[in-house]
Design an enzyme around this catalytic site. Structure first.
Site, short mmCIF file in Angstrom:
data_model
loop_
_atom_site.label_atom_id
_atom_site.label_comp_id
_atom_site.label_asym_id
_atom_site.label_seq_id
_atom_site.Cartn_x
_atom_site.Cartn_y
_atom_site.Cartn_z
N CYS A 303 4.67 58.39 87.81
CA CYS A 303 4.69 57.01 87.35
C CYS A 303 4.08 56.84 85.97
CB CYS A 303 3.99 56.11 88.36
SG CYS A 303 2.41 56.75 88.83
N SER A 323 7.89 64.09 91.41
CA SER A 323 8.76 63.24 92.21
C SER A 323 9.83 62.68 91.29
CB SER A 323 7.93 62.10 92.79
OG SER A 323 8.76 61.02 93.11
N LYS A 362 4.44 53.25 77.82
CA LYS A 362 5.46 52.46 78.52
C LYS A 362 6.48 51.89 77.53
CE LYS A 362 3.88 52.64 82.79
NZ LYS A 362 4.67 53.25 83.87
N GLU A 365 8.68 54.68 77.12
CA GLU A 365 9.40 54.94 78.37
C GLU A 365 10.61 54.00 78.50
OE1 GLU A 365 7.67 53.59 82.11
OE2 GLU A 365 8.27 55.45 83.08
S1 SF4 Z 1 -0.24 56.61 79.67
FE1 SF4 Z 1 0.11 54.60 80.47
S2 SF4 Z 1 0.76 54.95 82.55
FE2 SF4 Z 1 -0.20 56.81 81.87
S3 SF4 Z 1 -2.33 56.60 82.50
FE3 SF4 Z 1 -2.18 55.86 80.41
S4 SF4 Z 1 -1.89 53.69 80.66
FE4 SF4 Z 1 -1.42 54.60 82.61
#
Ligand code: SF4
Ligand code: FMN
Ligand code: SF4
Ligand code: SF4
Ligand code: SF4
Ligand code: SF4
Ligand code: SF4
Ligand code: SF4
Ligand code: SF4
Ligand code: FES
Ligand code: FES
Ligand code: FES
Lengths: 578, 612, 174
Positions: A303, A323, A362, A365
């Site tokens: 995730c 996953s 993100k 992403e």
């Molecule tokens: S990169 Fe984004 S999703 Fe991953 S731990 Fe850091 S804040 Fe959370």
């Protein structure tokens, strides 16, 4: 203990402390700039490079930097002599002489350690003016902006990227006046193996490293009458955004956050936690399958896009391990533009999904090719916790004063399992809660897997999940992830399930969260807030979320179904190691 | 294989008894000698010896620097029967025959060098001579590529003595008693440094020889390494034994290929002979030496930066403490010493600390090697006892200034040092005295300046050096020195004000007070010392917009006066062709095109060009 | 997003000169390298010296090759290269003309010689002429201060150089 005197006050401190520690202990403030305390992550950052913290030490010819001078028995220190104050002012003067001084239009305005220092020292003009260093701004990525004209060479980002995250993007380049911190050959970040974890941004004291800003895109979307604009908020946002409005660290501001978003004008305010529950459904199905078949173990969580990119670049031969479940952010987008769109009778392209994330990765992403269908992105715009706070402020919405409001349905309901995603260990704990019930076929009590909580970098436990021993590990911080992966590669470690988060401590310490300026006790408070929020809820297991159940019943079938795979799963690509 | 100390002594004895050729010709073949044309001279001698079938009577020795730099290529012809010798300078290949033929007396048409200038006696300060050679005892005396040459001159005997008769702490005590101070610039007592490292209880320790020699205009360490590499290796083994290290590194700048080559040869020879490596001379002590190369960074002479460079990192200094003696290379206790420091040690152990302490001044025992260069008549590599007055070096050995110009200042300590005024020339040189004059001992560069050198310009030159060489890590050095340089530039361009001077001085002092490493802490010294010693020169630039020495281009112009006879020489030489005029009539310079290169000024034979 | 690492370099020297790659590869393989990056790093500078000896300069393909063998990040290797003046990432001319700018040479007028070389070759310090024939640089003391000012053309040392000698020195470069 070591006995010494600072400004005629006697103080005893532990061996290996610095003058700065000793002064802190008795409430004497010494200004610092390059210094950053990272001992809670077992990382040392003592460059002693800015020299702002110089003090007088009796018997020593030169001024000594308080942040890296170890204390010695009988040491006599004076922090406030005219000599040291003059030196500090001059050093600040020099820093400013090589600085754009664009505060009014700077991303870091109001949050900048250099600006604050200048205010404290009350410098009225720069005496030693001269040439300034200039570099091209790096706007290549979706996540991070590098404007090195503002860099003060504290090297914190280098420590964060190399020592803490071990990604190895940033290094000192050149020397002398032309020295700067940059990727190899001054490449833009997109041409590197940067994970966009944003930890470098989180530590940069000035506006040299900031995030790519999408506030204006959100404003524009909100004013587009042809679109339905919905927003999702990540688990870690609610425990941090209050800090931007004067609420004490660790405040849970969920309701106020929702109220604020409604005031901004979003058509629907949803919760990423809902999607987190959905992630657990898919991921746990996969976990149980791999566990029972004893295949493809360990399963790694997927995730965190920072971690995923790290794996793709640095351990390309292990890309089969995570996953295949998409991250909650992307699952949310996929469901919003299919299930939810159908429900409200709109086409996917008529919906704009905005994410509020604690995270800079993100942003990247959401732009990955895998996460769009027929040219429609699952998630359209990603803003950080900080950006949302800025938008609130700009709109005059002071969320600390708002009456709490509730998330909208159907994508707003979540369980405690979704909430704890924001803390390191949370994803795994959530999965185990569901796995235990599914394996046993019961609603088991005693659902707290406390062994995997906490800010430590690597946590290991063998947990009994309804009679099956699951060898679990939880790591946060990519440096720790590297350690575990190397062990797995060498066959030195055997696990069944591993949660990995790129940011040390998990998303609560994400690169998009309000700046903590080195005060790591704030992280502890955010973490506690997350687990409190979990405990307050009656539903604390993902599969018990009624809206999730409904989603499967009405739309997806069962976890792992063909449709679920099409919408909620992805694949990973080995990438070159540059 | 020398597997016992006795075998070493026996070999030395045997070598010294061997029948020698009746004539020994030493040819200076350091980098400098080769650059000046040494190779064809060696070639010529080889051919002439062969032509005369003198192979058994004449031994040709390619040796390291003799130090008589002003008349390279130089050779020394020794009559081994009666012990007399003659030194020839500026030797041309075609003189080889004549020199070989002049059995007694000197060859006609050649330049003979006065022995009092160059006094290559062994380790003693002879009456009447200014020089005394301890460090350079073998330079110019032996073939550095032959281990036996070194052994014949008592080589490795100090190591044998130490390994067989002394405990490590006794070794350190002897060094402390000798009063030897580090020759790398700081003058830190060597024995004391060793004792810190010896006190650390770890199994792994390192010893490093600092051969980075970054001071521009200094070449002492190169001369030692090229001329007598074994003396450094032997001393490193002694140091390793004293502190408990079994690995040594020589960190050498890549710009010294010949020194690198000779070190490689020397290490190999010593290892093959059992004088380095495992179980040295059968005593059970192991010590290996490896070479590590610099890559063009002055700051890597600073010990923490040097260590990081060996570790394969950017050569950025780190804050001390911890000192390298506690936590250095790969976090192990590490001693860093300079080449010249090491080169003293074998002599100290053979002759005793008391002998060494007698040489030199009260706080600084022994000798110091200086690279005497610049506007001095006789440029050279000289070694004098500590406490020798500057005057003896510049005027006694250097023979004063070239072309009858006025002596103005001498710069010591390189970029960390300062410019000493002509009236301070009687000062005896040691660490404290030079600091007292606002300069530094430094590594031993000594640049003599005359009336044509502008002190503001010199300060600017050193600042430019610092800017190029700063690692850029800390604020005062990275930005502060840039600002100092800008201010000096404005003065040299005639834009300086009294305020610039105040700012220069204030900022200089703060940089000294706050910089992270020795480079920044000393970089303003050239500015401060020239400001203190030559205030009138700064004022001339600021108030009159004139550069008295005529070095600052923006403040000078070249004008043709009435002495001009119209010979056209200047016009033909001007690189930008901006001089016009009819033959036999007065010429004119187009000031808008003139690049102020000064060529016309130098070429006019009629004093017809003024530099204003 | 595809990797663009090769776009930065017109020529991949490793592919162009397989025999040179073998040479460098066998040198690197002869080093006692292991999994410990910190220990491997100790061989970085000598490896870069070797690589520059073989290829003449250190383009990105060569940096990546060295980085891979030593298990270091490219940024670390580049950071080191950019720190040390000795290393260069661009090709240099056939004739490397270096003017000594050490103190002894400076006071004897090496500045004027350098200026004249810049003017004559029409390149700045640190640049290479368009025809790739000449590179002009400064150099700190070759230890031949007695011959100041000193100019080095590749390995050859010219002593007591004046501005007037510049055309003559250049004409010797054939
Ligand atoms: S990169 Fe984004 S999703 Fe991953 S731990 Fe850091 S804040 Fe959370
Ligand atoms: C900027 C800088 C450059 C230095 N360069 C050298 C050098 O080239 N050679 C050297 O021996 N010492 C140099 N030193 C001094 C070394 O740091 C160190 O003190 C010395 O090698 C110790 O040896 P010693 O005790 O034998 O003098 C330099 C110091 C500084 C601050
Ligand atoms: S980085 Fe800080 S000091 Fe610099 S312009 Fe931005 S806010 Fe102002
Ligand atoms: S502090 Fe000064 S510069 Fe800044 S906004 Fe206010 S008035 Fe303007
Ligand atoms: S975002 Fe993360 S990986 Fe990228 S440079 Fe910053 S710290 Fe390194
Ligand atoms: S970019 Fe920021 S964190 Fe990095 S060195 Fe510069 S000021 Fe420090
Ligand atoms: S003083 Fe200069 S050389 Fe030394 S650490 Fe600071 S910037 Fe680097
Ligand atoms: S100084 Fe140089 S450029 Fe000017 S006139 Fe004389 S020769 Fe020509
Ligand atoms: S060289 Fe002198 S005399 Fe001859 S033309 Fe030039 S200025 Fe006149
Ligand atoms: S805060 Fe101490 S040197 Fe920067
Ligand atoms: S002759 Fe070699 S140093 Fe002078
Ligand atoms: S200063 Fe030029 S050779 Fe030494």
């Amino acid at each position: 203990m070591i006995n010494m005197t600072i400004n005629n006050i006697k103080v005893a401190v532990k061996k290996n402390s610095t003058i700065l520690h000793a002064a802190n202990k008795i409430g004497i403030k010494i200004p610092t700039l390059c210094h950053m305390e990272l001992s809670c992550f077992d990382i040392d950052h003592t460059t002693g490079s800015c020299r702002i913290c110089v003090v007088e030490v009796e018997g020593r010819k030169n001024l000594a930097p308080a942040c890296c001078t170890p204390v010695m028995e009988g040491m006599v220190v004076r922090t406030n002599t005219i000599r040291s104050i003059n030196a500090r002012r001059t050093l600040l003067d020099l820093l400013l002489s090589d600085h754009p001084k664009d505060c009014l239009t700077c991303e870091k305005n109001g949050n900048c350690e250099l600006q604050k220092l200048a205010a404290e020292m009350d410098l009225h003009h720069v005496i030693y003016e001269g040439k300034q260093s200039t570099y091209d701004i790096d706007l290549s990525s979706k996540s991070i902006v590098r404007d090195l004209d503002k860099c003060i060479m504290c090297r914190r980002c280098e420590t964060a990227c190399n020592k803490m995250q071990t990604v190895g993007i940033l290094s000192g380049v050149g020397r002398g006046f032309n020295a700067v911190v940059a990727p190899a050959a001054m490449r833009p970040l997109t041409d590197t193996k940067c994970t966009f974890c944003g930890q470098c941004v989180a530590v940069c004291p000035v506006g040299a490293l900031t995030e790519m800003n999408y506030k204006y895109d959100v404003w524009r979307a909100l004013n587009d009458k042809t679109k339905t604009v919905i927003v999702q908020t990540a688990p870690a946002v609610r425990v941090a955004i209050g800090e931007e409005f004067g609420m004490p660290p660790g405040s849970i501001a969920t309701g106020k956050l929702v109220a604020g978003l409604k005031l901004l004008g979003f058509d629907k305010v949803f919760d990423t936690d809902f999607a987190a529950d959905l992630t657990i459904m898919e991921e746990t199905t996969e976990l149980i399958e791999r566990l029972t078949k004893k295949q493809n173990l360990p399963i790694l969580t997927s995730c965190c896009p920072g971690w995923v990119k790290f794996l793709e670049h640095q351990f390309p031969e292990l890309v089969y391990m995570p996953s295949t479940a998409k991250s909650p952010q992307q699952m949310f987008g996929a469901i919003a533009k299919s299930y939810f769109a159908e429900k409200i009778g709109k086409k996917p392209e008529e919906i704009i999904v905005v994410s509020v994330m604690p995270c800079l990765a993100k942003k990247y992403e959401a732009s990955r090719e895998e996460f769009s269908h027929n040219g429609v992105k699952d998630v359209d715009i990603v803003i950080s916790t900080r950006e949302l706070a800025d938008m609130f402020k700009e709109a005059g919405i002071l969320i600390d004063r708002l009456e709490p409001a509730e998330y909208d349905n159907p994508l707003g309901e979540s369980t405690g399992a979704g909430v704890i995603f924001g803390a390191s260990g949370g994803v795994l704990e959530a999965a185990l809660r569901t796995a235990a019930d599914w394996i046993s076929g019961q609603d088991l009590p005693g659902i707290d897997f406390k062994a995997v909580r906490g800010l430590e970098g690597v946590k290991e436990a063998t947990v009994n999940v309804a009679g099956i021993e699951v060898r679990a590990a939880v790591t946060s911080g990519l440096g720790n992830a590297r350690k575990i992966l190397e062990k797995i590669q060498k066959g030195e470690a055997h696990y069944d399930a591993i949660e990995i988060m790129a940011c040390p401590g998990g998303c609560l310490n994400g690169g998009g969260q309000p700046y903590i300026h080195g005060n790591t006790s704030i992280l502890e408070k955010r973490k506690n807030a997350i687990y409190q929020a979990d405990e307050r809820l009656t539903l604390r297991k993902s599969h018990q979320n009624p809206h999730i159940q409904k989603l499967y019943a009405e739309f997806l079938g069962k976890p792992g179904s063909h449709k679920a795979h099409e919408l909620l799963h992805t694949h990973y690509t080995p990438r070159q190691d540059i | 294989m020398i597997d016992t100390p006795d075998k070493l002594y026996q070999l030395a004895e045997k070598l010294n008894k061997e029948k020698k050729a009746s004539t020994r010709i030493l040819i200076s073949m350091g980098t400098c000698g080769i650059a000046a044309g040494g190779t064809p001279v060696v070639e010529a001698f080889r051919n002439e010896v062969a032509a005369r079938k003198l192979e058994s009577a004449v031994e040709l020795v390619e040796t390291g620097c003799m130090g008589i730099c002003h008349c390279e290529p130089s050779i020394e012809v020794i009559n081994t029967v009666d012990g007399t010798s003659i030194i020839y300078g500026d030797v041309k290949p075609d003189q080889a025959g004549a020199i070989l033929d002049s059995a007694s007396g000197t060859a006609a048409g050649s330049r003979v060098i006065n022995r009092t200038w160059y006094y290559p006696e062994d380790e003693e300060n002879k009456d009447g001579a200014i020089q005394a050679r301890i460090v350079l005892r073998n330079c110019g005396r032996i073939n550095p590529e032959k281990l036996n040459d070194y052994i014949a001159r008592s080589g490795y005997q100090a190591l044998a003595k130490v390994l067989t008769g002394m405990k490590p702490h006794e070794v350190i005590l002897e060094v402390i008693e000798s009063g030897l101070r580090g020759r790398g610039g700081g003058g830190f007592p060597t024995g004391k440094k060793w004792s810190f490292a010896a006190a650390q209880e770890t199994s792994v320790k390192y010893l490093i020889c600092n051969a980075d020699e970054g001071d521009p205009g200094a070449f002492m360490d190169r001369a030692v390494l090229e001329g007598d590499p074994h003396s450094v290796l032997e001393a490193m083994a002694i140091g390793g034994y004293a502190i408990g290290a079994h690995t040594g590194y020589v960190y050498i700048r890549a710009e010294y290929p010949l020194a690198i080559q000779r070190l490689h040869i020397a290490i190999k020879q010593a290892e093959d002979a059992g004088l380095l490596g495992k179980n040295i001379m059968g005593t059970g002590f192991d010590f290996t030496i490896e070479l590590k190369y610099g890559a063009g960074a002055f700051v890597c002479g600073e010990e923490t930066a040097l260590i990081h460079s060996i570790e394969g990192m950017r050569g950025e200094p780190t804050f001390k403490p911890p000192f390298p003696a506690v936590s250095g290379l790969w976090k192990a206790p590490t001693v860093v010493n300079n080449v010249e420091t090491f080169a003293n040690l074998a002599a100290i152990f053979r002759k005793g600390s008391a002998w060494f302490k007698k040489i030199g001044s009260a706080n600084s025992s022994g000798t110091k090697v200086f690279a005497l260069a610049g506007k001095v008549d006789k440029v050279g590599l000289v070694e004098v006892p500590m406490g020798t007055p500057l005057k003896d070096i510049i005027f006694g050995l250097g023979n004063g200034i070239k072309y009858g110009k006025q002596f103005k200042a001498v710069q010591t300590g390189g970029p960390s040092g300062g410019c000493i005024r002509a009236d301070k020339i009687d000062t005896p040189i040691d660490y404290e005295a030079l600091i007292g004059l606002g300069s530094m001992m430094g590594s031993g560069g000594m640049i003599v300046m005359d009336e044509d050198d502008c002190m503001v310009n010199i300060a600017k030159f050193f600042l430019q050096f610092t800017l190029d060489e700063s690692c850029g890590k800390c604020t005062p050095c990275r930005i502060g020195n840039t600002r100092l340089h800008e201010m000096l530039e404005s003065i040299c361009n005639g834009n300086g004000t009294q305020d610039t001077l105040v700012k220069l001085k204030t900022l200089s002092n703060i940089i000294k007070d706050t910089a992270l490493c020795g480079l920044g802490q000393t970089s303003p010294n050239p500015v401060l010392s020239t400001m203190a010693n030559f205030p009138e020169e700064y004022q001339a630039h600021i108030k009159d917009h004139k550069c008295p020495a005529g070095a600052c281009k923006n403040l000078i112009s070249f004008v043709i006066n009435d002495n001009c006879v119209g010979c056209t020489l200047c016009a033909r030489n001007c690189p930008v062709a901006c001089i016009a005029g009819e033959r036999k009539s007065k010429h004119f310079i187009d000031q808008s095109k003139c690049i102020k290169c000064g060529v016309c000024y130098q070429t006019c034979k009629f004093h017809a060009i003024d530099r204003n | 997003m595809t990797c663009k690492c090769q776009d930065h370099e017109e020529l991949n020297l490793l592919e162009q000169f397989p025999e040179k790659k073998v040479l460098l590869g066998s040198y690197l393989d002869s080093l006692p390298l292991g999994d410990d990056r910190e220990r491997n790093r100790g061989f970085l500078i000598q490896s870069l010296h070797k690589a520059q000896n073989i290829f003449g300069y250190l383009p990105e393909s060569v940096q990546l090759f060295v980085a891979g063998k030593l298990k270091l990040h490219l940024s670390e290797v580049y950071g080191v290269i950019s720190f040390y003046h000795y290393f260069t990432t661009t090709p240099v001319g056939k004739y490397k003309i270096n003017v000594c700018t050490g103190t002894a040479c400076f006071v004897k007028g090496s500045g004027a010689v350098l200026d004249e070389l810049k003017r004559y070759l029409n390149i700045e310090e640190g640049e290479t002429s368009k025809d790739k024939k000449f590179s002009l640089g400064g150099l700190r003391c070759v230890g031949a201060c007695s011959l100041a000012p000193v100019v080095m053309v590749n390995e050859k040392v010219y002593g007591n150089v004046t501005s007037k000698m510049v055309p003559e020195i250049i004409s010797e470069c054939k």
